[in-house]
Structures are given as C-alpha cells and as structure tokens.
Design a protein around this motif. Structure first.
Motif, PDB file in Angstrom:
ATOM      1  N   ALA A  15       0.810  -1.220   0.000  1.00 47.94           N
ATOM      2  CA  ALA A  15       0.000   0.000   0.000  1.00 47.94           C
ATOM      3  C   ALA A  15       0.842   1.268   0.000  1.00 47.94           C
ATOM      4  O   ALA A  15       0.363   2.328  -0.414  1.00 47.94           O
ATOM      5  CB  ALA A  15      -0.934  -0.006   1.207  1.00 47.94           C
ATOM      6  N   THR A  16       2.089   1.168   0.436  1.00 50.31           N
ATOM      7  CA  THR A  16       2.937   2.355   0.545  1.00 50.31           C
ATOM      8  C   THR A  16       4.067   2.389  -0.473  1.00 50.31           C
ATOM      9  O   THR A  16       4.934   3.265  -0.420  1.00 50.31           O
ATOM     10  CB  THR A  16       3.536   2.461   1.959  1.00 50.31           C
ATOM     11  N   GLY A  17       4.073   1.436  -1.412  1.00 49.01           N
ATOM     12  CA  GLY A  17       5.089   1.456  -2.457  1.00 49.01           C
ATOM     13  C   GLY A  17       6.454   0.981  -2.017  1.00 49.01           C
ATOM     14  O   GLY A  17       7.464   1.369  -2.606  1.00 49.01           O
ATOM     15  N   SER A  18       6.503   0.133  -0.991  1.00 51.06           N
ATOM     16  CA  SER A  18       7.779  -0.417  -0.541  1.00 51.06           C
ATOM     17  C   SER A  18       7.726  -1.933  -0.632  1.00 51.06           C
ATOM     18  O   SER A  18       6.779  -2.501  -1.165  1.00 51.06           O
ATOM     19  CB  SER A  18       8.088   0.041   0.888  1.00 51.06           C
ATOM     20  N   ALA A  19       8.757  -2.607  -0.120  1.00 52.08           N
ATOM     21  CA  ALA A  19       8.793  -4.059  -0.196  1.00 52.08           C
ATOM     22  C   ALA A  19       9.433  -4.641   1.043  1.00 52.08           C
ATOM     23  O   ALA A  19      10.295  -4.021   1.679  1.00 52.08           O
ATOM     24  CB  ALA A  19       9.564  -4.523  -1.433  1.00 52.08           C
ATOM     25  N   VAL A  20       9.010  -5.847   1.391  1.00 58.24           N
ATOM     26  CA  VAL A  20       9.573  -6.605   2.505  1.00 58.24           C
ATOM     27  C   VAL A  20      10.539  -7.633   1.940  1.00 58.24           C
ATOM     28  O   VAL A  20      10.218  -8.331   0.960  1.00 58.24           O
ATOM     29  CB  VAL A  20       8.464  -7.308   3.302  1.00 58.24           C
ATOM     30  N   ALA A  21      11.707  -7.737   2.540  1.00 55.50           N
ATOM     31  CA  ALA A  21      12.673  -8.752   2.131  1.00 55.50           C
ATOM     32  C   ALA A  21      12.331 -10.065   2.824  1.00 55.50           C
ATOM     33  O   ALA A  21      12.079 -10.101   4.033  1.00 55.50           O
ATOM     34  CB  ALA A  21      14.085  -8.319   2.493  1.00 55.50           C
ATOM     35  N   LEU A 229      16.303  -4.492  -8.890  1.00 57.10           N
ATOM     36  CA  LEU A 229      15.463  -4.696  -7.704  1.00 57.10           C
ATOM     37  C   LEU A 229      14.762  -3.395  -7.311  1.00 57.10           C
ATOM     38  O   LEU A 229      13.573  -3.395  -6.983  1.00 57.10           O
ATOM     39  CB  LEU A 229      16.317  -5.194  -6.542  1.00 57.10           C
ATOM     40  N   VAL A 230      15.510  -2.304  -7.336  1.00 59.66           N
ATOM     41  CA  VAL A 230      14.921  -1.009  -6.987  1.00 59.66           C
ATOM     42  C   VAL A 230      13.767  -0.687  -7.938  1.00 59.66           C
ATOM     43  O   VAL A 230      12.679  -0.272  -7.511  1.00 59.66           O
ATOM     44  CB  VAL A 230      15.992   0.103  -7.030  1.00 59.66           C
ATOM     45  N   GLU A 231      13.999  -0.892  -9.230  1.00 54.64           N
ATOM     46  CA  GLU A 231      12.955  -0.595 -10.211  1.00 54.64           C
ATOM     47  C   GLU A 231      11.763  -1.539 -10.060  1.00 54.64           C
ATOM     48  O   GLU A 231      10.609  -1.133 -10.266  1.00 54.64           O
ATOM     49  CB  GLU A 231      13.530  -0.682 -11.627  1.00 54.64           C
ATOM     50  N   ALA A 232      12.031  -2.787  -9.686  1.00 60.11           N
ATOM     51  CA  ALA A 232      10.940  -3.745  -9.501  1.00 60.11           C
ATOM     52  C   ALA A 232      10.040  -3.340  -8.340  1.00 60.11           C
ATOM     53  O   ALA A 232       8.806  -3.401  -8.430  1.00 60.11           O
ATOM     54  CB  ALA A 232      11.501  -5.143  -9.266  1.00 60.11           C
ATOM     55  N   ALA A 238       6.070  -6.127  -3.852  1.00 60.67           N
ATOM     56  CA  ALA A 238       5.953  -5.829  -2.414  1.00 60.67           C
ATOM     57  C   ALA A 238       6.647  -6.852  -1.529  1.00 60.67           C
ATOM     58  O   ALA A 238       6.780  -6.627  -0.320  1.00 60.67           O
ATOM     59  CB  ALA A 238       4.480  -5.739  -2.014  1.00 60.67           C
ATOM     60  N   LYS A 239       7.071  -7.965  -2.099  1.00 61.09           N
ATOM     61  CA  LYS A 239       7.808  -8.998  -1.343  1.00 61.09           C
ATOM     62  C   LYS A 239       8.896  -9.512  -2.257  1.00 61.09           C
ATOM     63  O   LYS A 239       8.624  -9.918  -3.390  1.00 61.09           O
ATOM     64  CB  LYS A 239       6.862 -10.128  -0.911  1.00 61.09           C
ATOM     65  N   VAL A 240      10.130  -9.493  -1.765  1.00 57.24           N
ATOM     66  CA  VAL A 240      11.285  -9.869  -2.573  1.00 57.24           C
ATOM     67  C   VAL A 240      11.943 -11.087  -1.932  1.00 57.24           C
ATOM     68  O   VAL A 240      12.473 -11.002  -0.826  1.00 57.24           O
ATOM     69  CB  VAL A 240      12.292  -8.703  -2.680  1.00 57.24           C
ATOM     70  N   VAL A 288      19.157  -1.849  -0.234  1.00 59.28           N
ATOM     71  CA  VAL A 288      18.840  -1.654  -1.659  1.00 59.28           C
ATOM     72  C   VAL A 288      17.341  -1.487  -1.849  1.00 59.28           C
ATOM     73  O   VAL A 288      16.873  -0.574  -2.536  1.00 59.28           O
ATOM     74  CB  VAL A 288      19.356  -2.849  -2.488  1.00 59.28           C
ATOM     75  N   LEU A 289      16.563  -2.373  -1.224  1.00 54.65           N
ATOM     76  CA  LEU A 289      15.106  -2.297  -1.372  1.00 54.65           C
ATOM     77  C   LEU A 289      14.555  -1.003  -0.794  1.00 54.65           C
ATOM     78  O   LEU A 289      13.550  -0.468  -1.276  1.00 54.65           O
ATOM     79  CB  LEU A 289      14.440  -3.495  -0.687  1.00 54.65           C
ATOM     80  N   GLY A 290      15.216  -0.473   0.208  1.00 52.94           N
ATOM     81  CA  GLY A 290      14.763   0.762   0.842  1.00 52.94           C
ATOM     82  C   GLY A 290      14.903   1.983  -0.048  1.00 52.94           C
ATOM     83  O   GLY A 290      14.321   3.035   0.257  1.00 52.94           O
ATOM     84  N   ARG A 291      15.655   1.838  -1.151  1.00 47.52           N
ATOM     85  CA  ARG A 291      15.793   2.967  -2.073  1.00 47.52           C
ATOM     86  C   ARG A 291      14.561   3.145  -2.950  1.00 47.52           C
ATOM     87  O   ARG A 291      14.332   4.215  -3.506  1.00 47.52           O
ATOM     88  CB  ARG A 291      17.004   2.753  -2.983  1.00 47.52           C
ATOM     89  N   ALA A 292      13.742   2.094  -3.064  1.00 47.29           N
ATOM     90  CA  ALA A 292      12.650   2.115  -4.033  1.00 47.29           C
ATOM     91  C   ALA A 292      11.515   3.085  -3.712  1.00 47.29           C
ATOM     92  O   ALA A 292      10.990   3.721  -4.632  1.00 47.29           O
ATOM     93  CB  ALA A 292      12.088   0.704  -4.206  1.00 47.29           C
ATOM     94  N   PRO A 293      11.073   3.231  -2.453  1.00 48.52           N
ATOM     95  CA  PRO A 293       9.944   4.135  -2.205  1.00 48.52           C
ATOM     96  C   PRO A 293      10.180   5.562  -2.664  1.00 48.52           C
ATOM     97  O   PRO A 293       9.231   6.309  -2.907  1.00 48.52           O
ATOM     98  CB  PRO A 293       9.775   4.064  -0.688  1.00 48.52           C
ATOM     99  N   MET A 294      11.438   5.957  -2.804  1.00 55.80           N
ATOM    100  CA  MET A 294      11.726   7.307  -3.275  1.00 55.80           C
ATOM    101  C   MET A 294      11.404   7.475  -4.757  1.00 55.80           C
ATOM    102  O   MET A 294      11.340   8.575  -5.271  1.00 55.80           O
ATOM    103  CB  MET A 294      13.207   7.632  -3.038  1.00 55.80           C
TER     104      MET A 294
END
Length: 305
Positions: A15-21, A229-232, A238-240, A288-294
């Motif tokens: 819902a917030t445009g991020s992902a869980v590892a 990964l960032v672009e994905a 939402a889950k990687v 790395v995944l934390g860069r995506a919400p930006m």
C-alpha cells in the motif's frame, strides 16, 4: 518480540510502495544471520523455509521451524515465518502448528485450470486456519522438476520461453478465482542464479500491477542487479524473495577461511565467518530495497490488514 504475520508486513508495504525482504533459510546459521542483518538495518523481515529445505532436513519441518520461532521471538525487529514453494498438501497442513503465518502454495507446474483448482482448495483450507497464502502464475524457472505447464520432468524450465511470463488478464482471473492473498509473478527472474544478470520485464510488471489488487512477489531475486530490484519495487513488487545470494555469501566466506587455514577443524570458526557474511548481505539487500519508495508515489493497492 512476538512473531509477526507475513500479511501484516507485506500488505502495508504494497500500500505504501515499498517491499519486505524475505530470505530462505536452511540452517540455524541462516536464521541467525537473517535476523542479525535485519536488526542492523532496523527492518522487519520474513524467514522462509522451502519444501526443498524440509526435504534436506530429512523431511522434518519442526526442528528448523522451532529454531526459527525461538530466534524470531528474541529479535528486536518484527519477524514473520513463511513456508515456501509448498507442493505437498501434507506439508501445507503442518504450517499452522509450526509457527508459520503464511504459505506459498506452488501449483504453477500444472496446466492453468489445474493450478487454479488446486490453489483454490489450498486457499480455502489455509484461510480457515488463518494463514495468508501466496501462489505463482507463470514459470519463474531455475527449479528442476518442472518442464513447463502440465509436465513434471527433470529439466529446468526456461523463464524466457514463450508462455512463461505471467499474463495480466489471466492473472486477474486467477486471483479472482482462487482468492490468493499475493501472487508471485514471472517477469524474467530465475531461481538459483549465481550471477546477477537477470533482466526483468518492467513493462509487464507495470501492467500486472495495474491489473491486480493483491501484493506482487518477486522470486529468484538473487540474480537481479541492484538497480533492477529497486525498479521492480518501484513498479509494484511488495515482497522480494532471496535465497541463493545468502548461500553464495556463506560459501564464499567459508571457502576463503579454509583456504587460508587448511589446518582448521573447528566448525564454529568457519560457520561464524559464513554467518557474518550472510548477515552483511541481508543488511545490504534490505538497504537496496529501501531505495525504491523514493521512486514512486504510494499506490492504491491493498490496504494494511
């Protein structure tokens, strides 16, 4: 800290445009490394035990599961347990009593209609037990025993073959027909890659994200470069899922340690080196995944539950 549930972590991320590892674990050292790496990153994490890992442990789920529960309950970040790539209905039914809040039920090897029927039955049972359930549509590839839809031979399916990718319209019907809580999509990643050269189809991911209201999951993430990964994640994942990258980190560190110390026999010394290498890789990947919400605005996807 009490065990978290996978849905409580993944749904808000979607819902917030991020992902869980989500990291696949095989040994106690894997479990400890994932938790240590997540604590260093200050991030929630999912511990995943695959059916293959259970088979490796003489077909017994509880020893590794109980170790994971004990470690997770002592973590300083939320940790959820997920049973991954389950094809056995017997194993599926062991999940609730072993501490798992979620299951990935894998019938993607079957023809579409059979996949839908088998997954619908698994979803009905899992939801009655309070489990969050993920399924797969398409062929991610990289796992022997799948020749593609309708086959069960020993060859590894080609993730780039015609028909291997997840079709958005079919995916919409599949989600509606099964009631799954999340969908693993085939967009070009491959399981068990030791090189980071997988090229994802981000255009297809965009169409899948627009077509579906459930969180999307990326399997085979170890072979995807950081920017991919960032672009994905920015595109809707939402889950990687990560497994091979940890094994590579552990094996490389142990190999280097033993090469420099051929006289070493105390397994604690080289296992500690391998565990530390895995923990560093966990922290790195979460970063790395934390860069995506930006890169994208919050979506109108699934609401937190």
């Amino acid at each position: 800290m009490p065990l978290a549930s996978t849905g409580e972590l993944v749904n808000p991320a979607a819902a917030t445009g991020s992902a869980v590892a989500a990291f696949n674990v095989i040994t106690l050292e894997h479990i400890e490394a994932v938790i240590a790496g997540a604590e260093s990153a200050g991030s929630a994490v999912v511990l995943q035990v695959s059916e293959n890992a259970v088979r490796f442990r003489y077909g017994r789920l509880l020893p590794l599961a109980r170790a994971a529960v004990a470690a997770a309950e002592r973590a300083t970040v939320p940790v959820a347990l997920h049973l991954d790539h389950v094809q056995s209905d017997d194993l599926l039914r062991q999940a609730p009593g072993a501490g798992f809040s979620s299951v990935m039920y894998d019938a993607a090897r079957l023809p579409y209609a059979d996949n839908l029927t088998a997954t619908r039955a698994a979803v009905d049972w899992a939801h009655a037990q309070g489990l969050w359930i993920e399924a797969e549509l398409g062929q991610v590839g990289g796992k022997a025993g799948q020749d593609g839809p309708g086959h069960s031979g020993g060859r590894v399916p080609d993730a780039h073959a015609p028909g291997a990718r997840t079709d958005p319209d079919q995916a919409r019907d599949f989600v509606a027909g099964t009631g799954v809580d999340a969908l693993a999509v085939a967009i070009g990643s491959v399981h068990a890659m030791t090189t980071r050269t997988a090229a994802l189809d981000h255009g297809l991911l965009k169409r899948l994200s627009a077509a579906l209201s459930v969180p999307l999951v990326l399997h085979g993430s170890s072979g995807v470069p950081d920017d991919g990964l960032v672009e994905a994640v920015a595109g809707g994942i939402a889950k990687v899922n990560v497994g091979t990258a940890l094994n590579a980190a552990m094996t490389g560190a142990i190999r280097e340690f033993l090469a420099a110390r051929p006289e070493a026999v105390d397994s604690r010394k080289y296992l500690s080196v391998g565990r530390e290498a895995m923990a560093h890789e966990v922290t790195r990947i979460i970063g790395v995944l934390g860069r995506a919400p930006m890169m994208r605005e919050p979506s109108d996807g699934p609401s937190p539950s």
